[in-house]
Design a protein around this motif. Structure first.
Motif, mmCIF file in Angstrom:
data_model
loop_
_atom_site.group_PDB
_atom_site.id
_atom_site.type_symbol
_atom_site.label_atom_id
_atom_site.label_comp_id
_atom_site.label_asym_id
_atom_site.label_seq_id
_atom_site.Cartn_x
_atom_site.Cartn_y
_atom_site.Cartn_z
ATOM 1 N N PRO A 188 21.676 -40.191 -27.320
ATOM 2 C CA PRO A 188 21.301 -41.615 -27.193
ATOM 3 C C PRO A 188 22.014 -42.314 -26.040
ATOM 4 C CG PRO A 188 22.488 -41.200 -29.261
ATOM 5 C CD PRO A 188 22.367 -39.890 -28.558
ATOM 6 N N VAL A 248 15.321 -44.391 -25.092
ATOM 7 C CA VAL A 248 16.176 -45.553 -25.346
ATOM 8 C C VAL A 248 16.335 -46.298 -24.023
ATOM 9 C CG1 VAL A 248 18.432 -46.359 -26.141
ATOM 10 C CG2 VAL A 248 17.424 -44.286 -27.134
ATOM 11 N N ILE A 249 15.942 -47.549 -24.023
ATOM 12 C CA ILE A 249 16.009 -48.334 -22.798
ATOM 13 C C ILE A 249 17.375 -49.014 -22.721
ATOM 14 C CG2 ILE A 249 14.905 -50.155 -21.426
ATOM 15 C CD1 ILE A 249 13.180 -47.629 -22.014
ATOM 16 N N GLU A 306 20.382 -51.625 -21.926
ATOM 17 C CA GLU A 306 20.435 -53.073 -22.078
ATOM 18 C C GLU A 306 20.558 -53.768 -20.728
ATOM 19 O OE1 GLU A 306 22.623 -53.723 -26.284
ATOM 20 O OE2 GLU A 306 23.641 -52.389 -24.886
ATOM 21 N N GLN A 321 24.316 -50.714 -17.220
ATOM 22 C CA GLN A 321 24.563 -49.763 -18.317
ATOM 23 C C GLN A 321 23.836 -48.441 -18.052
ATOM 24 O OE1 GLN A 321 22.632 -50.153 -22.286
ATOM 25 N NE2 GLN A 321 24.718 -50.464 -23.039
ATOM 26 N N TYR A 381 25.989 -44.975 -17.803
ATOM 27 C CA TYR A 381 25.817 -43.854 -18.730
ATOM 28 C C TYR A 381 25.199 -42.640 -18.048
ATOM 29 C CZ TYR A 381 27.071 -47.083 -22.532
ATOM 30 O OH TYR A 381 27.725 -47.975 -23.349
ATOM 31 N N ASP A 405 32.439 -47.718 -21.467
ATOM 32 C CA ASP A 405 32.562 -49.177 -21.355
ATOM 33 C C ASP A 405 33.986 -49.659 -21.131
ATOM 34 O OD1 ASP A 405 29.881 -49.170 -21.756
ATOM 35 O OD2 ASP A 405 29.938 -49.885 -23.829
ATOM 36 N N GLN A 424 26.304 -31.950 -27.932
ATOM 37 C CA GLN A 424 25.380 -32.652 -28.833
ATOM 38 C C GLN A 424 24.256 -31.717 -29.285
ATOM 39 O OE1 GLN A 424 24.625 -35.870 -25.978
ATOM 40 N NE2 GLN A 424 25.627 -37.306 -27.365
ATOM 41 N N TYR A 427 31.086 -46.706 -26.108
ATOM 42 C CA TYR A 427 29.714 -46.734 -25.610
ATOM 43 C C TYR A 427 28.878 -47.626 -26.511
ATOM 44 C CZ TYR A 427 31.058 -42.439 -23.145
ATOM 45 O OH TYR A 427 31.692 -41.522 -22.357
ATOM 46 N N ARG A 428 27.876 -48.234 -25.906
ATOM 47 C CA ARG A 428 26.894 -49.016 -26.663
ATOM 48 C C ARG A 428 25.720 -48.134 -27.048
ATOM 49 N NH1 ARG A 428 26.416 -53.549 -29.101
ATOM 50 N NH2 ARG A 428 24.377 -54.019 -28.182
ATOM 51 N N HIS A 429 25.202 -48.319 -28.236
ATOM 52 C CA HIS A 429 23.908 -47.746 -28.584
ATOM 53 C C HIS A 429 22.949 -48.933 -28.660
ATOM 54 C CE1 HIS A 429 20.593 -45.783 -30.404
ATOM 55 N NE2 HIS A 429 21.238 -44.738 -30.848
ATOM 56 N N GLY A 430 22.331 -49.225 -27.521
ATOM 57 C CA GLY A 430 21.570 -50.456 -27.394
ATOM 58 C C GLY A 430 20.432 -50.568 -28.388
ATOM 59 N N ALA A 431 19.761 -49.437 -28.666
ATOM 60 C CA ALA A 431 18.590 -49.491 -29.540
ATOM 61 C C ALA A 431 18.983 -49.883 -30.961
ATOM 62 C CB ALA A 431 17.871 -48.146 -29.537
ATOM 63 N N PHE A 432 20.187 -49.496 -31.382
ATOM 64 C CA PHE A 432 20.621 -49.796 -32.745
ATOM 65 C C PHE A 432 21.680 -50.897 -32.780
ATOM 66 C CE2 PHE A 432 18.541 -45.761 -33.268
ATOM 67 C CZ PHE A 432 17.864 -45.922 -34.465
ATOM 68 N N ASN A 460 25.101 -42.679 -35.884
ATOM 69 C CA ASN A 460 24.525 -41.532 -35.167
ATOM 70 C C ASN A 460 25.647 -40.566 -34.826
ATOM 71 O OD1 ASN A 460 23.856 -39.875 -32.828
ATOM 72 N ND2 ASN A 460 21.939 -41.013 -32.746
ATOM 73 N N MET A 501 26.400 -39.913 -31.158
ATOM 74 C CA MET A 501 27.169 -40.967 -30.477
ATOM 75 C C MET A 501 28.639 -40.876 -30.870
ATOM 76 S SD MET A 501 25.545 -42.837 -28.288
ATOM 77 C CE MET A 501 26.178 -44.495 -28.095
#
Ligand code: FES
Ligand SMILES: [Fe+2]
Lengths: 473, 102
Positions: free
Chosen positions: A229, A272-273, A275, A279, A283, A289, A412, B12-17, B56, B59
């Motif tokens: 992700p 997954v788009i 933000e 970002q 990534y 971050d 992963q 890290y960001r998980h933007g979708a969630f 997740n 992640m």
């Protein structure tokens, strides 16, 4: 420097490289879902049949030509419980033999080696020249009437494509070039002669799962959504998050995230788009971050602009201005290819090559080879090819730090495959389902698998009921 | 292209969630939802505490799992080369990869 601001000496702007024709070629695999019986992922009967019908009959990549540069240099190729000697017999000739002495069957060659003049069996001393002819039949007087049977080592077929040496144990096999079909048009024909590349990284990881389970984890991109992700898409590439596969005989290709309208998914994108553009860039390079990004995007600047330039600069490190001849589409690393049964040479400047094969006779053991093939200028001698870095079944893939960011991505993927191997046995209905578009390559693999295994009229080894559609297609 | 020296803890960001995954000094990962809920997890996905009980696991691994030496934080399409060195690798990577270079 981008192509558009490159001027030649007369001050004219050279023509921009055209969108590559080979990427524009479409050949969609017929749509439809496919149910695949699970028995083939763990039952020994399948493994035994695979050995007979795939590993003894199919073209398989075994090594790079530059790994055996001198006459007599040889390596061993092992798949399931089969072993083959691959040896350079002349500056322009490579031969391969089943690794067995014709006397009482001892493995003829124990290790890869350099400049061998003969293969002498370490049991009673019979020896063959590297060209396969008999050299020394110790105590031959004691074997009356057998000389003809042992005078030549049986040969495998050998073919070389772009520095990759292939063998086929079946003496009646079609030539490699027929098996590859138009694959070369998508490499050397498109300005990507892998024969010129330098094998910079080679990792071989042993895994406690069936070779098809791990291969299928690398045979579609859709899992990226949940499994990777962090691999977010730039908002401007939201349209490209579907995956369209094209099939060309024994191989298939995914061309995703390319700057074209072709290869668009029939459905809505699934990626997954990010933000923000920043970002997406962070990534892309695994800058997390809590650290300062090495590059801060200017307002309005897009990730793709930066990454294309960076990829171009990386190619330019090796090819200099030669990199300018390539369209941006060559620079994106989304061109996945798979040649049946187990060889994945990615296209463009992706550099990635994978191979998956069973390890010994345990259907739940496999080897995954990962290569990174660096561009290298034609006029400079290449550094020695990377030796194979083996990882035992207990070692994490991140021990292979030379893989870079990929090692963390593979961590992963490989976190899934053991769980898949376990879960398959718990599926009461006895089959898995593969989707029409995103999982087309998995479907295509199993269609080819069925053909080679003799399952065209149904998988007769499967215990899944034909009534649930698993045994047929 | 390689990153700068990272600070020891990653997030890290998980933007979708709408969640943030932050590595903790004890090796666990704190997941924070934009709605304020929090949960602490092992890297392998097991929940430890907090009202956010699911996350997740990939992640979690990415934030809390193994890191790479700085010299090896390159993307696969951008692995550096040095045409003038016999190993083909730049000095920085050559120092980080003594076992892989044969
Ligand atoms: S088994 Fe090879 S010489 Fe006897
Ligand atoms: Fe993956």
């Amino acid at each position: 420097m981008s192509i558009s601001d490159t001027k030649d000496e007369a001050g004219a702007t050279p023509p921009k490289p055209a969108y590559p024709e080979h990427l524009a070629r479409e050949s969609p695999y017929p749509p439809g879902v496919r149910r695949v019986p699970v028995d083939r992922y763990f039952r020994p009967e399948y493994h035994e049949l695979e050995v007979e019908r795939i590993w003894k009959r199919c073209w398989q990549w075994v090594c790079r030509a530059e790994e055996i540069p001198e006459v007599g240099d040889h390596m061993l190729y092992e798949v399931a419980d089969l072993s083959f000697i691959v040896v350079r017999t002349a500056p322009d000739e490579i031969k391969a033999y089943p690794n067995a002495c014709l006397h009482r069957g001892r493995r003829l060659c124990d290790h890869p080696g350099k400049r061998a003049e003969e293969f002498r069996c370490m049991f009673h001393g019979w020896a063959w020249n590297i060209d396969g002819t008999m050299k020394d039949m110790a105590c031959g007087w004691d074997f009356p009437g057998t000389r003809d049977e042992v005078s030549r080592l049986p040969e495998c077929k050998v073919g070389v494509w772009s520095g990759f040496v292939f063998i086929n144990p079946d003496p009646d096999a079609e030539p490699l070039s027929d098996f590859l079909g138009e694959l070369p048009d998508h490499f050397e024909g498109a300005g990507h002669d892998l024969g010129q590349r330098w094998k910079q990284v080679h990792v071989c990881a042993e895994l406690p799962v069936n070779w098809k389970v791990v291969q299928e984890a690398f045979l579609e991109a859709w899992h990226t959504n949940i499994t990777h992700p962090q691999m977010v898409r730039s908002p401007e590439h939201a349209y490209a998050t579907g995956t369209r596969w094209d099939a060309f005989g024994n191989w298939m290709r995914l061309a995703s995230a390319l700057p074209t309208d072709k290869h668009r998914s029939a459905g809505p994108g699934w990626g997954v788009i990010a933000e923000s553009e920043q970002q997406a860039l962070n990534y892309y390079y695994d800058w997390h971050d809590q650290e300062a990004a090495a590059i801060r995007l200017q307002p309005g600047q897009k990730t793709g602009e930066i990454t294309s330039k960076a990829q171009r600069a990386a190619v330019g490190q090796a090819l200099g201005q030669g990199a300018d001849a390539y369209h941006d589409a060559h620079m994106h690393s989304g061109e996945m290819l798979m040649l049946f049964p187990n060889f994945h040479p990615w296209g463009g400047f992706s550099r990635i090559v994978y191979r998956f094969r069973p390890r010994g006779n345990d259907p739940e053991r496999s080897l995954m080879d990962i290569l990174l093939m660096a561009p290298w200028p034609n006029d400079r001698p290449r550094p020695p090819p990377a030796p194979v870095h083996y990882l035992t079944v207990d070692q994490p893939i991140t021990d292979a730090v030379e893989l870079g960011y990929l090692a963390r991505v593979f961590g992963q993927d490989l976190g899934n495959v053991r769980a898949v191997q376990d879960g398959l046995k718990m599926l009461r209905r006895g089959y898995v389902i593969c989707s029409s578009e995103n999982e087309a390559p998995v479907r295509m693999f199993h269609d080819l698998y069925d053909k080679w295994m003799g399952f065209e009229d149904g998988d007769h080894l499967s215990r899944a009921s034909p009534a649930n559609g698993a045994a047929g297609r | 292209m390689t990153g700068r020296n990272p600070p020891p803890l990653r997030s890290y960001r998980h933007g979708a969630f709408k969640t943030t995954y932050a590595q903790q000094p004890d090796g666990t990962v704190l997941v924070t939802h934009d709605d304020g809920r929090e949960g602490r997890f092992h890297v392998d996905g097991r929940h430890i505490e907090g009202d956010l009980t699911q996350a997740n696991r990939h992640m979690l691994y990415f934030a809390g799992g193994p890191a790479l030496p700085d010299a090896c934080r390159y993307r696969w399409g951008e692995v550096p080369v040095d045409l003038d060195r016999p190993s083909g690798w730049p000095e920085e990577q050559e120092r980080a990869l003594p076992h892989q270079l044969g």
